[in-house]
Structure formats: structure tokens, C-alpha cells
Design a protein around this motif. Sequence first.
Motif, mmCIF file in Angstrom:
data_model
loop_
_atom_site.group_PDB
_atom_site.id
_atom_site.type_symbol
_atom_site.label_atom_id
_atom_site.label_comp_id
_atom_site.label_asym_id
_atom_site.label_seq_id
_atom_site.Cartn_x
_atom_site.Cartn_y
_atom_site.Cartn_z
ATOM 1 N N GLU A 159 -6.729 0.932 2.706
ATOM 2 C CA GLU A 159 -7.727 1.333 2.602
ATOM 3 C C GLU A 159 -9.183 1.066 3.406
ATOM 4 O O GLU A 159 -9.110 1.984 3.860
ATOM 5 N N TYR B 17 0.864 -1.211 0.152
ATOM 6 C CA TYR B 17 0.168 -0.249 -0.018
ATOM 7 C C TYR B 17 0.940 0.998 -0.206
ATOM 8 O O TYR B 17 0.627 2.285 -0.913
ATOM 9 N N GLN C 261 1.328 3.893 -2.507
ATOM 10 C CA GLN C 261 0.932 5.187 -2.148
ATOM 11 C C GLN C 261 2.350 7.040 -2.063
ATOM 12 O O GLN C 261 2.103 7.591 -2.932
#
Length: 455
Positions: free
Chosen positions: A433, A400, A404
Motif C-alpha cells: 500500500e 496483498y 484485497q
Amino acid sequence: MSDTRDSSPWPRVCEKFKREFGHHAFTTWLGQLGFNGIDGGTAELTAPTKFVRDWIQRHYAPRLQDFFASEDARVKALTIRLAPKSMTGTPETAAPAETVPAEPAEAGISMRTDEGSALDPKYTFDSFVVGKSNELAYAAAKRISESDDVAFNPLFLHGGVGLGKTHLMHALAWEVKRRDPQKRVVYISAEKFMFEFIAALRFKDTHAFKQKFRAVDLLMVDDVQFIANKESTQEEFFHTFNALVDNRCQVVITADRSPTDLEGIQDRIISRLGWGLVADIHPTDYELRLGILQSKAEQTRSVPVPAEVLEFLARRITSNVRELEGALNRVLAYGTLVGRPITMDMTRDVLQDLIRANDRKLTIDEIQRTVADYFNLRLAEMLSERRARNIARPRQIAMYLSKQLTSRSLPEIGRRFGGRDHTTVMHAVRKIEDLRRDDSQLDDDLARLGRLLEG
């Protein structure tokens, strides 16, 4: 051809080669060549096989041309042809090799360790700037250079690209040879170690190979991760390592990660690499980067560098020391060539591409290491196929954050996580998320990790 046998520069070229690269390299490679003469400014050699010709062209051709030019000013080029089947390719007899010089006589002069790789005269202990991130590695290397009997063997240095591992290896070799020119020191990359072992197998000369690497006082192998999954080379490295340690000879190894995080390396080798002292060279902090720049600016007095420029570079170029020094070199070169004083505006203009790149400096490797450390995992565990929750969740978090905080694509992120498919990365991103909306602990963990990575 213009040369006669009596005036041939070849024996003297052979002597120069022996002095720089050692007798073993001479007998293995140059000893198989024949000298045809000099024709139209080109020194012509013949090799018995394509393998020998290609190896010499890749590793020795520039220096051979230099040797010829120093003996005959007409030589401007070098060519190596395949010998006809009837030719033996035996060179003329050369005199015994001379002792390698112990230290550089002037700036720009390099030394080779005994039958090893060239050493850079700029890489000394005096030119190494010490800070919190590298003080243990520096102290350990210095101790080895000053004493014949240290309490740790091997010394294992690890860290990212451009943080000073190779600098310390060169500095160590220079100091050992300065203290005792008779010390047998070999500094070599793991890649070259492998290539020389393959050549020894090919030419059925493994005895000479073993003698070369086991009859030394100090063996330094750079970037040992290169021999991952090279089973035969690892077997030879293992026995070489054991022989040296058993004989109380010092071994120094570098890699891009700690022994326990090395993948594709035999467990018994990993165990032995951890026998001695393992020293991590961390990324530099602001104070160390500024110290490095100040030291380099003092050595280069051709153009004054304002303190605000050095401080700006230390804040903005944070990836590694090599890139930091390269940025200063670009600014200095520009100021010297165009005859302009160095200012902040000029620095921003000259380095705009580098500054943009460093604005997005995070790498997937850094994210993986930071997340693994945060959750007390080994990096190898997080990249493995294991699906236990205490491993799978940090892996998803690292995926993740990679999405990002970097500009890498999903397929590329997947490849860096053990060759996983891009759909796996997509699932991990969506999962984190969704979870962070309702899981305050996870949201807090992500915030802390973000601060660690940005700081």
C-alpha cells in the motif's frame, strides 16, 4: 443361523468380488474373511483383525451387500465382526475369476480397470468437450488410446479441481479396453496406491503388490500430489515407474500442479515426471463452458433449456466444470420435479447461493499462480523461505492481492503462504500500500494483475 453349507451364497459372492476387484484384492482382503450365515436379513462375516475389518467396511462393504442381495433376496444388511482368536477366517473355495467386461453394456454400468478403481461410463472421449484450455491434454490422451507406441512417456496432466483430468483418465481406460480387452489397465488414485502399499507391508505381501502394478500395459495414477512427504510410498512409486517405462509400458499421471511445482516429492521423481509430455489443463473460457452446457443439455431432453439460460450459466459459473454441470443439473431437477418450464427468473432463484459464491470466485491459489507466472517465478519459489528481493516482492504482492480480492482472514492467508504468521501478511499489505503511492511501475503491475485475475 438360517443357511446351511450346501446352500451358502458365499462362494458365488467371492466370485463376483474377484470379477469386479481382481484376484489380488480378493486374496489380500476378502480371502481373510469367514462367512457365518444370514440371520434376520443380515449377512454376517468375520474378520481376523480390526484393520482388515475397517478396511473392508470402508472400501468394499456396499458392493459386498449388493453381491449378497443378488444371490439371496432376504439380505438387506451386512455386518463384519471380529473373529474369536480360534477362528481362521478362511472363506469357502471359489471358482477362478472371469475376464472384466471391456465396455459398459448400458447407462449406469461401471467397469473396473484390472484390480483398480471403478470407471464412470459417462466419462468418455465422446462426452469430453474440447477447447483451447484442454486441447493438448485431450489430443495426448487420444493418441495413447489409439496407438501402442507413442513418443512420450509418461503423460503428465495437471490443472485445478473439476477441469477434466479424471474425465480424460476414465476415457482413456475405456478406449484402451474397448480396442483390446486383453490389455492390462490399472487406474488408481495415489491415495489408494499408498493404502494398498501400506497393507502389503503390513501383511508381508509386497511381492504381490509389485506384480500387480508392474505387470500392466497402462498405469494411470490420479492426484499424485497426495503422496507428498510419504517417503516409503514415493520409493515404491519411483521403482514402479522406472520398471514400467523400461518395459515400454505407458504411464499417465495427474496432479493439481506441474511437476516442478510439486512440493514434498523427491527430486528424482519430479525429474522423471517431466520426461514425457506435460500438459496443463487451464480454467475454461466462456466459449468452452457454453459448449459443455449445450452438450449436456442435448443429452438431457426431459426439460427444454433456453439458450439464454445456458449463456447466463456460462458467464456466471466460472470456477470449474464440475460446478458448472452441477448448476445445470439443479436447474433441470427443479424444472422436472415441480413441472415448471425453465426460465431466467427460475434459474436465478434456484441458483442464488451458487451465483453469490461465484461473484467472489477468486482463490488464493489462483492469485499465487497468476502472480508467480507474471513475475516468471516458480510457485514453489514464491512460497519458499527465500528473501531475495525478486522473490520477496512478488510474494508480498500476492499476499496483498489475497487480502484485497478474497474474503480470507490474515491468519488463513499466512497459512497458505508456507505457514507464515498473520503479522507477516499484515506487514506485506501495508508495504505494498505504501509503495504503490510512489511507484508507478508497481501500481501498473497491480492494475494488470487485477485485470488478469478478474478476466
